[in-house]
Design an enzyme around this catalytic site. Structure first.
Site, PDB file in Angstrom:
ATOM      1  N   THR A 163      67.431  11.478  15.043  1.00  0.00           N
ATOM      2  CA  THR A 163      67.749  11.789  16.769  1.00  0.00           C
ATOM      3  C   THR A 163      69.118  12.161  16.840  1.00  0.00           C
ATOM      4  O   THR A 163      69.078  11.994  18.100  1.00  0.00           O
ATOM      5  CB  THR A 163      66.652  10.836  17.380  1.00  0.00           C
ATOM      6  N   SER A 178      65.967   7.304  10.835  1.00  0.00           N
ATOM      7  CA  SER A 178      65.284   6.347  11.609  1.00  0.00           C
ATOM      8  C   SER A 178      64.462   6.231  10.848  1.00  0.00           C
ATOM      9  O   SER A 178      63.677   7.177  10.471  1.00  0.00           O
ATOM     10  CB  SER A 178      65.214   7.260  13.034  1.00  0.00           C
ATOM     11  N   GLY A 179      63.679   5.203  11.309  1.00  0.00           N
ATOM     12  CA  GLY A 179      61.915   4.408  10.567  1.00  0.00           C
ATOM     13  C   GLY A 179      62.096   3.426  10.746  1.00  0.00           C
ATOM     14  O   GLY A 179      61.337   2.539  10.118  1.00  0.00           O
ATOM     15  N   GLY A 180      63.187   2.507  11.482  1.00  0.00           N
ATOM     16  CA  GLY A 180      63.207   1.072  10.905  1.00  0.00           C
ATOM     17  C   GLY A 180      62.559   0.159  11.383  1.00  0.00           C
ATOM     18  O   GLY A 180      62.372  -1.255  10.970  1.00  0.00           O
ATOM     19  N   GLU A 181      61.563   0.640  12.560  1.00  0.00           N
ATOM     20  CA  GLU A 181      60.155  -0.166  12.499  1.00  0.00           C
ATOM     21  C   GLU A 181      59.706   0.094  12.091  1.00  0.00           C
ATOM     22  O   GLU A 181      57.867  -0.439  11.580  1.00  0.00           O
ATOM     23  CB  GLU A 181      60.119   0.641  13.974  1.00  0.00           C
ATOM     24  N   ASN A 258      67.314  -2.784  12.383  1.00  0.00           N
ATOM     25  CA  ASN A 258      67.117  -3.837  12.396  1.00  0.00           C
ATOM     26  C   ASN A 258      66.215  -4.069  10.525  1.00  0.00           C
ATOM     27  O   ASN A 258      65.607  -3.617  10.364  1.00  0.00           O
ATOM     28  CB  ASN A 258      65.732  -4.746  12.618  1.00  0.00           C
ATOM     29  N   ASP A 300      64.993  -8.265  16.799  1.00  0.00           N
ATOM     30  CA  ASP A 300      65.419  -6.787  16.188  1.00  0.00           C
ATOM     31  C   ASP A 300      66.819  -6.296  17.357  1.00  0.00           C
ATOM     32  O   ASP A 300      66.489  -5.419  18.201  1.00  0.00           O
ATOM     33  CB  ASP A 300      64.493  -5.642  17.139  1.00  0.00           C
ATOM     34  N   ARG A 323      73.980  -4.811  20.666  1.00  0.00           N
ATOM     35  CA  ARG A 323      72.517  -5.089  20.841  1.00  0.00           C
ATOM     36  C   ARG A 323      72.527  -6.436  21.666  1.00  0.00           C
ATOM     37  O   ARG A 323      71.784  -7.151  22.006  1.00  0.00           O
ATOM     38  CB  ARG A 323      71.620  -4.803  20.404  1.00  0.00           C
ATOM     39  N   TRP A 471      71.187   3.726  30.733  1.00  0.00           N
ATOM     40  CA  TRP A 471      71.043   4.685  29.427  1.00  0.00           C
ATOM     41  C   TRP A 471      71.064   5.576  28.998  1.00  0.00           C
ATOM     42  O   TRP A 471      71.205   6.426  28.057  1.00  0.00           O
ATOM     43  CB  TRP A 471      69.045   4.809  29.359  1.00  0.00           C
TER      44      TRP A 471
END
Ligand SMILES: [Ca+2]
Ligand SMILES: [Ca+2]
Length: 562
Positions: A163, A178-181, A258, A300, A323, A471
C-alpha cells in the site's frame, strides 16, 4: 518556460534528488525523499489565502470508494494519483482532465489489514510505478498508461499486500511490504526501476538471509539473539509504510511494524528489528544502524512511522513521531538517540525514554498479561488500559518539517485501548495476533490534534484540536501548514502560531497529505478526499463516534483567484 522545457522530459535520479527545491514538480512522496513535505512557495500566504479557490475536482468514479490516502505526483504537466482498490489515474494537472486510468485486476482473497487503500506512486524515467493490494509492483508508461513491467513481491494468500508509495533512492526502487498481522517476514527490497529486476533484499527480522545480485549477502543480525526458538520465522516487522532516503548519508530509513504475534509473552526478547527505524546502506543492502522504539512490543506499536531527516545543531538528524506516543530524534548517520519526549498527553506503557541507554522505562504492570501466567486463566490474560491505543499517537499520516520554523507538524491523536492477550499459533493466511482489544477516546471533546513540535526542546509550540481522529498528512508551504480532517475540511494555519486562516469543505473525509507546486504564474494546492482507512474498521468506540462520515473518492485542486 521551465515547465514547458521539462514537459515530457524523463525523470532522472538527479531530478529526484533536487525534488524538494524544484517547485514546478512533485516527483516523490514527501516532496523530496527526505520526507520533509516542505515547499518554499509563498504565493499562497496568510494575506492571499482568502482568494484560494478550487479550480477543478476529479472523481475516481465507479462503485469503489473506501479510504483514499494517496499523495499525488506532478511531472510534465500531468498529475499521477492512485486510488482505492489498486487504481491509478493520469490527469492534466491544470484542468483535471483524465488522460488515462489503470485498474489492477485484484484476485478474490486479498488480505489488506487496514482498508483497500494506496498511498501513492513513484516516478522514474518514463515510468510511473505503484504497488497493489495483491502484493505486486506495476510500472506503467507515463504517457500511455500501458504496463511496461510487473513483478510479484510475495504471496497475497499468505497475507502479503502492498500500500505504500515506492521510494527511488540513488537510482534504485525501494519497497517494503504489508502483512504484519499475518506473521509475514518483513524485508526491504531494491529493484532496477526500469526493469523491475531485483538488486538486493534485506530482511528486517533477525535471523533471515539477505541477498544481492542473486547471491547471499549476510544474515540480518544474529539468529536467536533476540527471538526464542522458531519465533523469528514468523516475526512480522513489516515495513508497510515505505521509507525515506537522504543522499547526504546514503542511507534509506525504513520503519518496521509489530513483531508477530501481538502477544509479547510468546516471544520473550527484544525481537529485532521489529518496531524500529532501520537505516540501510543503499549501495550494499546492509543494515548500517537500527534504533528500536519499542523493544518486545506488546501493544502493536508498529514502528513504521516515517524518519524525516533535518539539520539540528549543525548535524544531520532524523525525527520520528512513533505510534507509541514518543517523538524521537536520532543522529541520521549513526542512529544515536539525541532526544525523546512524549507528543501526546498520556503514555501508560513507559515513563519516558532513557537518553543514555536509548531504552524506554517500561511500566511492567501496564503490559497486557500472559494468559498462561499468574492472573491468566489459560484463555485470557490480564486486561490493561493502554495509551496510546494501537492506532497510535500518530499513525500512517505523514508529518511535515519546516526548515524556516525548525518545527515538526505532527498530526496526532489522543486515544487508548483495553488490551488483553490470548493464546495463538501461526497458520498461513490467518490473523496472527493472540490479542483482543477495544479502542476508546481519552477525552470527550477531541481525539485529533495538529501539533507543532520543537524537536530540540520537546515543547508543543501550538496545537489545533479536532473532534475526529486526524488521519491525513501535512504540508508546509512557505509560512502555512495545510492538513485535512475526517470531517472533510482542508485547513491552513500560520506555521508559527497555529492560527487557522482558511478552510474548505471537500465533501468527504480527508485521510491523505496535500501537495503544492507552481506552473506558469500559478501556485496550485491539491489534496485527495475520501473517508476510510483503519479507523472505521478497527476503531471500536471511536468508530461509533465517526460512523456518520460519508465515503468518497476525488482529487481537489486549488489556486488563487485573479
Ligand atoms: Ca519538485
Ligand atoms: Ca501492526
Amino acid at each position: 518556460m521551465m515547465a514547458a522545457a521539462q514537459a515530457g522530459a524523463q525523470v532522472t535520479n538527479d531530478m529526484i534528488s533536487k525534488d524538494s527545491a524544484t517547485t514546478n514538480d512533485v516527483l516523490s512522496s514527501g516532496l523530496g525523499t527526505q520526507g520533509q513535505r516542505y515547499s518554499p512557495l509563498t504565493d499562497v500566504n496568510a494575506k492571499s489565502i482568502n482568494k484560494l479557490v478550487p479550480v477543478w475536482s476529479m472523481s475516481f468514479g465507479g462503485e469503489k470508494q473506501r479510504g483514499q490516502q494517496s499523495q499525488p505526483l506532478i511531472h510534465g504537466g500531468k498529475m499521477f494519483v492512485t486510488a482505492s482498490y489498486s487504481r491509478i489515474f493520469a490527469l492534466d494537472a491544470k484542468t483535471g482532465k483524465k488522460l488515462w486510468k489503470y485498474e489492477h485486476r485484484l484476485p478474490e482473497g486479498i488480505m489488506p489489514c487496514c482498508d483497500v487503500i494506496n498511498r501513492g506512486a513513484a516516478l522514474f524515467d518514463n515510468l510511473v510505478i505503484f504497488g497493489t493490494l495483491d502484493a505486486q509492483l506495476v510500472a506503467l508508461d507515463q504517457n500511455t498508461g500501458k504496463v511496461v513491467w510487473r513483478e510479484k513481491i510475495d504471496d497475497y494468500s499468505a497475507g502479503y499486500s502492498y500500500t505504500a508509495a515506492p521510494l527511488i533512492a540513488d537510482g534504485l526502487l525501494l519497497t517494503g511490504l504489508s502483512g504484519g498481522e499475518f506473521g509475514v517476514v518483513g524485508r526491504v527490497e531494491a529493484r532496477d526501476p526500469k526493469t523491475g529486476k531485483m538488486v538486493w533484499v534485506r530482511p528486517v527480522v533477525e535471523g533471515h538471509m539477505g541477498y544481492k545480485d542473486g547471491k547471499e549477502n549476510g544474515i540480518s543480525g544474529t539468529t536467536n539473539a533476540t527471538w526464542p526458538g522458531d519465533t523469528w520465522k514468523t516475526g512480522g516487522a513489516a515495513p508497510w509504510l515505505g521509507g525515506t532516503y537522504d543522499a547526504k548519508t546514503g542511507l534509506a530509513y525504513f520503519g518496521t511494524g509489530n513483531p508477530g504475534p501481538w502477544n509479547s509473552h510468546l516471544r520473550k526478547g527484544d525481537n529485532l528489528f521489529s518496531t524500529s527505524t532501520v537505516a540501510i546502506d543503499v549501495k550494499s543492502g546492509q543494515i548500517k544502524w537500527h534504533y528500536q522504539n519499542t523493544p518486545n512490543d506488546g501493544w502493536d506499536y508498529d514502528g513504521v512511522n516515517e524518519f524525516v531527516t533535518f539539520d539540528m545543531d549543525g548535524k544531520r538528524m532524523g525525527g520520528k513521531a512513533d505510534r507509541n506516543g514518543y517523538f524521537y530524534v536520532n543522529d541520521a548517520t549513526t542512529g544515536k538517540l539525541v532526544n525523546a519526549f512524549p507528543f501526546v498527553t498520556k503514555t501508560t506503557w513507559a515513563n519516558g525514554i532513557d537518553l543514555k541507554t536509548g531504552r524506554p522505562n517500561f511500566v511492567p504492570e501496564n503490559r497486557p498479561g500472559d494468559p498462561t501466567g499468574s492472573g491468566g486463566d489459560g484463555n485470557k490474560g490480564k486486561s490493561v488500559f493502554a495509551a496510546p491505543g494501537f492506532l497510535g499517537g500518530k499513525n500512517q499520516m505523514p508529518m511535515a518539517y519546516s526548515p524556516k520554523t525548525n518545527l515538526f507538524y505532527v498530526p496526532s491523536n489522543e486515544w487508548g485501548m483495553e488490551i488483553w492477550n490470548e493464546p495463538v499459533t501461526y497458520k498461513k493466511g490467518a490473523a496472527f495476533l493472540g490479542a483482543g482489544f477495544t479502542i476508546r477516546p481519552l477525552y470527550d471533546d477531541y481525539i485529533g490534534s495538529m501539533r507543532a513540535v520543537n524537536p530540540k526542546t520537546g515543547k508543543i509550540e501550538w496545537e489545533v484540536k479536532n473532534e475526529a481522529p486526524l488521519w491525513g498528512g501535512v504540508l508546509v508551504a512557505g509560512d502555512l501548514v495545510f492538513w485535512g480532517t475526517p470531517e472533510g475540511y482542508l485547513k491552513a494555519a500560520d506555521a508559527k502560531t497555529g492560527k487557522v486562516v482558511w478552510q474548505f469543505q471537500t465533501g468527504s473525509g480527508i485521510v491523505a497529505p496535500p501537495i503544492t507546486w507552481k506552473e506558469g504564474n500559478d501556485q496550485y494546492v491539491s489534496v485527495v478526499s475520501g473517508w476510510g482507512g483503519a479507523v472505521p474498521l478497527w476503531g471500536g468506540e471511536v468508530a461509533k463516534k465517526v460512523n456518520f462520515l460519508e465515503q468518497g473518492g476525488s482529487v481537489w485542486t486549488f489556486k488563487l483567484m485573479k
